[in-house]
Design a protein around this motif. Sequence first.
Motif, mmCIF file in Angstrom:
data_model
loop_
_atom_site.group_PDB
_atom_site.id
_atom_site.type_symbol
_atom_site.label_atom_id
_atom_site.label_comp_id
_atom_site.label_asym_id
_atom_site.label_seq_id
_atom_site.Cartn_x
_atom_site.Cartn_y
_atom_site.Cartn_z
ATOM 1 N N ILE A 43 -11.667 90.068 3.170
ATOM 2 C CA ILE A 43 -10.598 90.940 3.657
ATOM 3 C C ILE A 43 -9.851 90.266 4.796
ATOM 4 O O ILE A 43 -8.634 90.309 4.886
ATOM 5 N N GLU A 44 -10.607 89.615 5.667
ATOM 6 C CA GLU A 44 -10.020 88.955 6.826
ATOM 7 C C GLU A 44 -10.856 87.720 7.148
ATOM 8 O O GLU A 44 -12.080 87.759 7.046
ATOM 9 N N HIS A 45 -10.183 86.612 7.507
ATOM 10 C CA HIS A 45 -10.910 85.394 7.852
ATOM 11 C C HIS A 45 -10.029 84.550 8.771
ATOM 12 O O HIS A 45 -9.266 83.706 8.335
ATOM 13 N N GLU A 46 -10.122 84.838 10.042
ATOM 14 C CA GLU A 46 -9.330 84.153 11.061
ATOM 15 C C GLU A 46 -10.279 83.179 11.767
ATOM 16 O O GLU A 46 -10.892 83.522 12.776
ATOM 17 N N PHE A 47 -10.423 81.993 11.184
ATOM 18 C CA PHE A 47 -11.445 81.053 11.641
ATOM 19 C C PHE A 47 -11.011 80.323 12.902
ATOM 20 O O PHE A 47 -10.515 79.196 12.876
ATOM 21 N N LYS A 48 -11.193 81.004 14.030
ATOM 22 C CA LYS A 48 -10.935 80.444 15.354
ATOM 23 C C LYS A 48 -11.706 81.295 16.354
ATOM 24 O O LYS A 48 -12.072 82.444 16.046
ATOM 25 N N VAL A 49 -11.967 80.751 17.533
ATOM 26 C CA VAL A 49 -12.672 81.520 18.556
ATOM 27 C C VAL A 49 -11.840 82.758 18.891
ATOM 28 O O VAL A 49 -10.626 82.666 19.106
ATOM 29 N N GLY A 50 -12.475 83.923 18.843
ATOM 30 C CA GLY A 50 -11.779 85.191 19.055
ATOM 31 C C GLY A 50 -11.225 85.775 17.764
ATOM 32 O O GLY A 50 -10.779 86.918 17.738
ATOM 33 N N GLY A 51 -11.271 84.985 16.681
ATOM 34 C CA GLY A 51 -10.756 85.445 15.386
ATOM 35 C C GLY A 51 -11.729 86.403 14.717
ATOM 36 O O GLY A 51 -12.943 86.318 14.909
ATOM 37 N N LYS A 52 -11.185 87.313 13.932
ATOM 38 C CA LYS A 52 -12.009 88.305 13.236
ATOM 39 C C LYS A 52 -12.260 87.881 11.801
ATOM 40 O O LYS A 52 -11.438 87.198 11.191
ATOM 41 N N TRP A 53 -13.409 88.318 11.282
ATOM 42 C CA TRP A 53 -13.725 88.123 9.872
ATOM 43 C C TRP A 53 -14.275 89.435 9.320
ATOM 44 O O TRP A 53 -14.907 90.204 10.035
#
Length: 147
Positions: A43-53
Amino acid sequence: MNDRTVTIERTFDAPIDLVWAAWTKPEHIANWWSPKGIKTKIIEHEFKVGGKWKFVMPMPNGTEFTAEGVYLEIVKNKKIVSKADFKPMTEGVEIQAIFKTNGDKTDFTFNVVHPTAEYRIQQEKMGILNGWGSVFNRLEDLLKSIK
């Protein structure tokens, strides 16, 4: 590690770049981050520090199992640390995926840090080791297929 942590260790017969890709690329995560026979929806995959998955697994009985969190630390080919909830079974844990080169293989350590020792014991009784163990078996199969 401590009385709040469940640790699983594996050695994958794949180079670290491949294991890292399997952990960080949505097209790979969808194929191993769930029990056998279930395809994970990313659904969500923001691969960075602070990013949501957020990953959703549709269960055979029609319910959905949601895994979601926030990336706290990312060190390429070394470590991924997240705050995580696995609803409805586990909430408020930290998961740590640690990668280490071992020739052409990858040594892997997975820690689940619980808020309390009591919560860790409860999670072990619910089958956390079997659950993650079967998921990492799927990861191993995926690595063989993309190697």
